[in-house]
Motif scaffolding. Structure first.
Motif, PDB file in Angstrom:
ATOM      1  N   GLU A 163       0.840  -1.198   0.000  1.00 29.44           N
ATOM      2  CA  GLU A 163       0.000   0.000   0.000  1.00 29.44           C
ATOM      3  C   GLU A 163       0.876   1.249   0.000  1.00 29.44           C
ATOM      4  O   GLU A 163       2.046   1.198   0.384  1.00 29.44           O
ATOM      5  CB  GLU A 163      -0.941  -0.030   1.208  1.00 29.44           C
ATOM      6  N   VAL A 164       0.295   2.340  -0.484  1.00 28.46           N
ATOM      7  CA  VAL A 164       1.036   3.594  -0.629  1.00 28.46           C
ATOM      8  C   VAL A 164       0.310   4.672   0.176  1.00 28.46           C
ATOM      9  O   VAL A 164      -0.858   4.965  -0.083  1.00 28.46           O
ATOM     10  CB  VAL A 164       1.143   4.010  -2.114  1.00 28.46           C
ATOM     11  N   LYS A 174      -7.752  11.657  -1.347  1.00 26.70           N
ATOM     12  CA  LYS A 174      -8.680  11.365  -0.251  1.00 26.70           C
ATOM     13  C   LYS A 174      -8.940   9.862  -0.120  1.00 26.70           C
ATOM     14  O   LYS A 174      -9.692   9.446   0.750  1.00 26.70           O
ATOM     15  CB  LYS A 174      -9.995  12.115  -0.479  1.00 26.70           C
ATOM     16  N   VAL A 175      -8.328   9.091  -1.003  1.00 22.72           N
ATOM     17  CA  VAL A 175      -8.481   7.633  -0.961  1.00 22.72           C
ATOM     18  C   VAL A 175      -7.117   6.994  -0.744  1.00 22.72           C
ATOM     19  O   VAL A 175      -6.079   7.600  -1.016  1.00 22.72           O
ATOM     20  CB  VAL A 175      -9.107   7.098  -2.265  1.00 22.72           C
ATOM     21  N   LYS A 176      -7.124   5.765  -0.253  1.00 25.58           N
ATOM     22  CA  LYS A 176      -5.883   5.029  -0.069  1.00 25.58           C
ATOM     23  C   LYS A 176      -5.504   4.335  -1.377  1.00 25.58           C
ATOM     24  O   LYS A 176      -6.343   4.104  -2.240  1.00 25.58           O
ATOM     25  CB  LYS A 176      -6.030   4.013   1.066  1.00 25.58           C
ATOM     26  N   SER A 177      -4.228   4.002  -1.513  1.00 19.34           N
ATOM     27  CA  SER A 177      -3.715   3.441  -2.761  1.00 19.34           C
ATOM     28  C   SER A 177      -2.958   2.150  -2.493  1.00 19.34           C
ATOM     29  O   SER A 177      -2.463   1.914  -1.387  1.00 19.34           O
ATOM     30  CB  SER A 177      -2.775   4.448  -3.446  1.00 19.34           C
ATOM     31  N   ALA A 178      -2.873   1.310  -3.523  1.00 20.02           N
ATOM     32  CA  ALA A 178      -2.131   0.053  -3.407  1.00 20.02           C
ATOM     33  C   ALA A 178      -1.586  -0.338  -4.773  1.00 20.02           C
ATOM     34  O   ALA A 178      -2.149   0.015  -5.813  1.00 20.02           O
ATOM     35  CB  ALA A 178      -3.026  -1.058  -2.861  1.00 20.02           C
ATOM     36  N   VAL A 179      -0.473  -1.080  -4.749  1.00 21.90           N
ATOM     37  CA  VAL A 179       0.178  -1.539  -5.969  1.00 21.90           C
ATOM     38  C   VAL A 179      -0.024  -3.045  -6.105  1.00 21.90           C
ATOM     39  O   VAL A 179       0.155  -3.791  -5.143  1.00 21.90           O
ATOM     40  CB  VAL A 179       1.686  -1.205  -5.947  1.00 21.90           C
ATOM     41  N   ILE A 180      -0.424  -3.475  -7.305  1.00 23.76           N
ATOM     42  CA  ILE A 180      -0.581  -4.901  -7.570  1.00 23.76           C
ATOM     43  C   ILE A 180       0.250  -5.285  -8.792  1.00 23.76           C
ATOM     44  O   ILE A 180       0.619  -4.431  -9.599  1.00 23.76           O
ATOM     45  CB  ILE A 180      -2.052  -5.299  -7.790  1.00 23.76           C
ATOM     46  N   ARG A 181       0.535  -6.580  -8.894  1.00 24.58           N
ATOM     47  CA  ARG A 181       1.256  -7.091 -10.055  1.00 24.58           C
ATOM     48  C   ARG A 181       0.431  -8.205 -10.690  1.00 24.58           C
ATOM     49  O   ARG A 181      -0.073  -9.093  -9.994  1.00 24.58           O
ATOM     50  CB  ARG A 181       2.629  -7.618  -9.648  1.00 24.58           C
TER      51      ARG A 181
END
Length: 250
Positions: A163-164, A174-181
């Protein structure tokens, strides 16, 4: 300098460690072709330009950002496609990887375009709104499991990487972020008709709270609808279940 455009969903990464971490999540080697979607102000672009021996391109819609990138990172000149990602043909011949801090307002559309190109795209690393990333990675049986989960997982192995934090961006979203592969499956599912499969999945989840017998009644013979699987809800079915059902459609 440059301005941020809310209409394009622009939130730019400013945390250098995070930028480097995202690029490291893309395990490409010399000779690979790589496309960055939405480079913006070049937060991860500068790290991609440093990867040895890759054929790199980036697609950016915003004219101001194109000019800024060309002035700031001369190595990108001639490698920028000044168009919407959703409107371009595949930018390479043969296989290529895709990476990007995807604009959140079109991230699902970006995924569907990648699915159209899946024969050419074996690898994707993307940053999404956290809730969208969770839906893509979700397993069957939970509330996050839905259309995106099934359609992506039918062709790719999904890894929810990290997560970022909001403070890694300018301005903080205003939202949370995440990285996927996404890594394309070496042993793909036996999907006889992608058109039927996509129709089945979308129809099933459009009424996800109902037993499948109701929303799917137009897609199957009346006699087959007596099978016990139609007493379940869409979220209870695995990707393999949906694939198997698609073979039985009218």
């Amino acid at each position: 300098m440059y301005t941020l455009k809310k209409s394009l969903g622009q939130h730019f990464l400013k945390d250098e460690q995070m930028c480097s971490k995202i690029v490291r999540a893309l395990p490409v080697t010399e000779g690979w072709q790589v496309l960055e979607v939405g480079p913006g102000a070049g937060a991860i672009t500068k790290y991609l330009l440093q990867l040895p021996g890759i054929d790199f391109k980036a697609v950016e819609l915003d004219t101001e950002k194109v000019q800024y990138l060309e002035q700031t990172y001369p190595g990108i000149r001639g490698r920028l496609i000044h168009r919407s990602f959703l409107e371009i043909p595949p930018p390479f011949e043969g296989a290529f990887a895709v990476i990007g801090n995807f604009p959140y307002n079109i991230s699902s559309q970006i995924l569907f375009r990648i699915l159209e190109w899946k024969e050419q795209v074996p690898l994707v690393v993307g940053m999404f709104q956290k809730e969208v990333a969770q839906r893509i990675a979700a397993g069957h049986g939970g509330k996050d499991y839905g259309i995106l989960s099934v359609l992506v997982q039918a062709f790719y192995r999904v890894e929810y990487l990290f997560e970022v934090h909001e403070q890694c961006f300018m301005p903080p979203p205003k939202v949370k972020s995440a990285v996927i592969r996404l890594t394309r499956l070496e042993q793909p599912y036996d999907i006889a008709s992608e058109r039927k499969f996509f129709t089945l999945v979308k129809t099933a989840f459009n009424q996800r709270r109902k037993q499948l017998r109701n929303p799917l009644k137009a897609l199957f013979d009346k006699s087959y609808l007596q099978d016990s699987i139609f007493s379940k809800r869409a979220e209870a079915l695995t990707v393999a279940d949906f694939v198997a059902l698609s073979h039985k459609m009218i």
